[in-house]
Every structure is written in C-alpha cells, then in structure tokens.
Design a protein around this motif. Structure first.
Motif, short mmCIF file in Angstrom:
data_model
loop_
_atom_site.label_atom_id
_atom_site.label_comp_id
_atom_site.label_asym_id
_atom_site.label_seq_id
_atom_site.Cartn_x
_atom_site.Cartn_y
_atom_site.Cartn_z
N LEU A 99 0.84 -1.20 0.00
CA LEU A 99 0.00 0.00 0.00
C LEU A 99 0.88 1.25 0.00
N ALA A 100 1.90 1.23 0.85
CA ALA A 100 2.81 2.37 0.93
C ALA A 100 3.55 2.59 -0.39
N ARG A 101 3.93 1.49 -1.06
CA ARG A 101 4.69 1.60 -2.30
C ARG A 101 3.91 2.33 -3.38
N VAL A 102 2.62 2.03 -3.51
CA VAL A 102 1.85 2.61 -4.61
C VAL A 102 1.29 3.98 -4.27
N THR A 103 1.38 4.39 -3.00
CA THR A 103 0.83 5.69 -2.59
C THR A 103 1.83 6.81 -2.86
N ALA A 104 1.35 7.90 -3.41
CA ALA A 104 2.21 9.05 -3.72
C ALA A 104 2.82 9.62 -2.45
N SER A 105 3.88 10.39 -2.63
CA SER A 105 4.61 10.94 -1.47
C SER A 105 3.73 11.81 -0.59
N ASP A 106 2.73 12.44 -1.20
CA ASP A 106 1.79 13.25 -0.42
C ASP A 106 0.41 12.60 -0.36
N GLY A 107 0.36 11.30 -0.61
CA GLY A 107 -0.91 10.59 -0.67
C GLY A 107 -1.40 10.12 0.68
N ARG A 108 -2.52 9.43 0.67
CA ARG A 108 -3.13 8.95 1.90
C ARG A 108 -3.76 7.58 1.70
N ILE A 109 -3.82 6.85 2.79
CA ILE A 109 -4.41 5.51 2.80
C ILE A 109 -5.52 5.51 3.84
N LEU A 110 -6.69 5.02 3.46
CA LEU A 110 -7.79 4.87 4.42
C LEU A 110 -8.41 3.50 4.24
N LEU A 111 -8.66 2.84 5.34
CA LEU A 111 -9.29 1.52 5.28
C LEU A 111 -10.21 1.31 6.48
N THR A 112 -11.17 0.44 6.30
CA THR A 112 -12.07 0.07 7.39
C THR A 112 -11.65 -1.28 7.95
N ALA A 113 -11.83 -1.42 9.27
CA ALA A 113 -11.45 -2.66 9.95
C ALA A 113 -12.47 -2.96 11.04
N TRP A 114 -12.94 -4.20 11.09
CA TRP A 114 -13.88 -4.61 12.14
C TRP A 114 -13.20 -4.55 13.51
N THR A 115 -13.97 -4.15 14.52
CA THR A 115 -13.50 -4.24 15.89
C THR A 115 -13.82 -5.64 16.41
N PRO A 116 -12.84 -6.36 16.96
CA PRO A 116 -13.07 -7.75 17.39
C PRO A 116 -14.12 -7.84 18.50
N GLY A 117 -14.73 -9.03 18.56
CA GLY A 117 -15.63 -9.33 19.67
C GLY A 117 -17.09 -9.04 19.42
N GLY A 118 -17.44 -8.63 18.22
CA GLY A 118 -18.83 -8.30 17.92
C GLY A 118 -19.64 -9.51 17.44
N PRO A 119 -20.87 -9.24 16.98
CA PRO A 119 -21.76 -10.32 16.54
C PRO A 119 -21.19 -11.20 15.43
#
Length: 256
Positions: free
Chosen positions: A121-141
C-alpha cells in the motif's frame, strides 16, 4: 484450502457494507481534487463506484475473477470509467507512487501477511498521498457467528484446522507499526454499522450459507454431520438479536 472470494454470492453481503463505503469515501475527501483512487479488494465495487461518481479516476484491485466482472459491469451500467485489475493487497499491479488515495473497505484487513500488504500500500501511494481503510472491531456479533462455525470446523477436522491469523488493522498501534516506518501518521475514528436481520433463517442463507466462507466450509461440515447443528446455533443467536445487530468498526487514516 485455497480461498476464492468469488464463490457463492458475496454481492448479497456487500450491499450491507455500502454505508461503511460511504463513510470511507467521505473521510478520504474524494472529489475535492482530480485524483487517482485505488480501491484494494474492491469486491463488487462499493467504494470504486462511489469514488468514480465523485469524479475520481479509479482503479479497482481484486483477486476474484467473478467479482472483477461484477464491478466492471456495474461501472459500465453507470457509465463510469473504472479500471479493474487482478491483484491482491500484497501484489498491486501499479507503479510506485501512482495512487493519490488508496482505499479498502474491510478487504486489506483479510490479507494473510499484514506487513506485506502495508508495504505494498505504501509503495503505490504518492509521497503526499493517503491511505484509508475500514477494519472490524473484534468481539462483535460477526465474531460470535464465525466462532460457531470455527468451532464446528475444528471439530470436523479433529482440531487440525488452523484458523487464519486474526486481523490487527483495527488497533491504531498495530496500524502505526505497519505504516509508520513508511512515513505515515495514523489516525483512527470509531464507527458502527447496522445489519438488519429480518428472518434469521433467511439471514443465514444470504449472509452465511452463500458467503464465500460458508461455501468453502459447508461440504466439510456436511460430511462430518455438523452442518445442521452449526446452522441451528447461528439461527438461535440471530433470533436473540432480532430485529438487527450492530457491529463496531474503525476507519484507519494514514497520511504522509
């Protein structure tokens, strides 16, 4: 077991993830500038289509051939220019620094090697770019339901089944450990996603039986005579949660 997210009918589950995709795209401020957005693990195109509708140039990365076809067809039906390429979080077929924004809706978190995914992810992101992702919080339904299936699979294999490593992206410290060495500062925000249950037996069919995980595990459980019991246990749990259950998740934003 080689896992293929293209089996079953993942599109039935993906519909429920659209609200999280909307949160992700808004958090990334997609559309504020003419940017190249890369959707890693694009699935059926929830994020890719939203970003393209806002004017971004979008590339979807997806290893499952059938899901690539679904995304491409959905984009074509809306007249959106979305490129869809065969790839994984750890093997993105794009040049270094070519993405202004890298997004992933509950996909990168499933990568077997979190560090390899972070590096890519870091390799393909521009020097001034950004990465955003969603992640489940453990322990839910979802964890409770997957726990029921996991217990049945372990029993069916006499304990020989080795579950995949637990995702760690929801933990800001872990995300910082993965992306910090590449110059990213990580900021987490907490969110919730609601899943309507309707009829528990129907929810089992659409969200578990036809889920790629369900398709892969069903033959094993049926052969061991454990399928009906696991199904009954999940439906009993769903019945307790009617009319809906809520799952916590995190949006991880990494900015250079």
């Amino acid at each position: 077991m080689e896992f293929d997210w293209g089996v079953g009918e993942y599109e039935r589950i993906a519909v429920d993830l659209v609200p999280a995709a909307q949160v992700l795209v808004r958090a990334a401020c997609v559309g504020a500038l003419p940017e190249h957005v890369v959707d890693v693990g694009c699935g059926t195109g929830n994020v890719a289509l939203l970003a393209a509708e806002l004017g971004a140039r979008v590339t979807g990365i997806e290893p499952a051939a059938r899901l690539r076809e679904l995304t491409a067809a959905a984009a074509a039906a809306k007249g959106l220019a979305v490129s869809v390429l065969d790839g994984t979080a750890a093997d993105i077929p794009l040049p270094d620094g070519s993405a202004d924004v890298v997004l992933s809706n509950f996909a990168v978190i499933m990568a077997p090697d979190a560090q390899a995914a972070a590096d890519e992810l870091a390799r393909v992101t521009a020097s001034d770019g950004r990465i955003l992702l969603t992640a489940w919080t453990p322990g839910g339904p979802w964890d409770e339901m997957m726990g029921i299936l996991g217990k049945a699979v372990a029993q069916a294999t006499d304990g020989a089944f080795t579950p995949p490593p637990k995702p760690i992206w929801h933990d800001p410290d872990a995300a910082t450990g993965l992306l910090g060495p590449h110059g990213f500062k990580v900021t987490p925000t907490q969110h919730q996603l609601t899943f309507p249950i309707g009829a528990p037996a129907e929810f089992w069919q659409t969200h578990l039986e036809r889920h790629p995980i369900g398709v892969h595990t069903a033959p094993l459980l049926q052969q061991a005579g454990l399928y009906d019991g696991a199904r009954a246990d999940v439906i009993a749990q769903l019945t307790e949660w009617i009319p809906e259950f809520v799952v916590d998740y995190v949006v991880i934003e990494a900015q250079r």
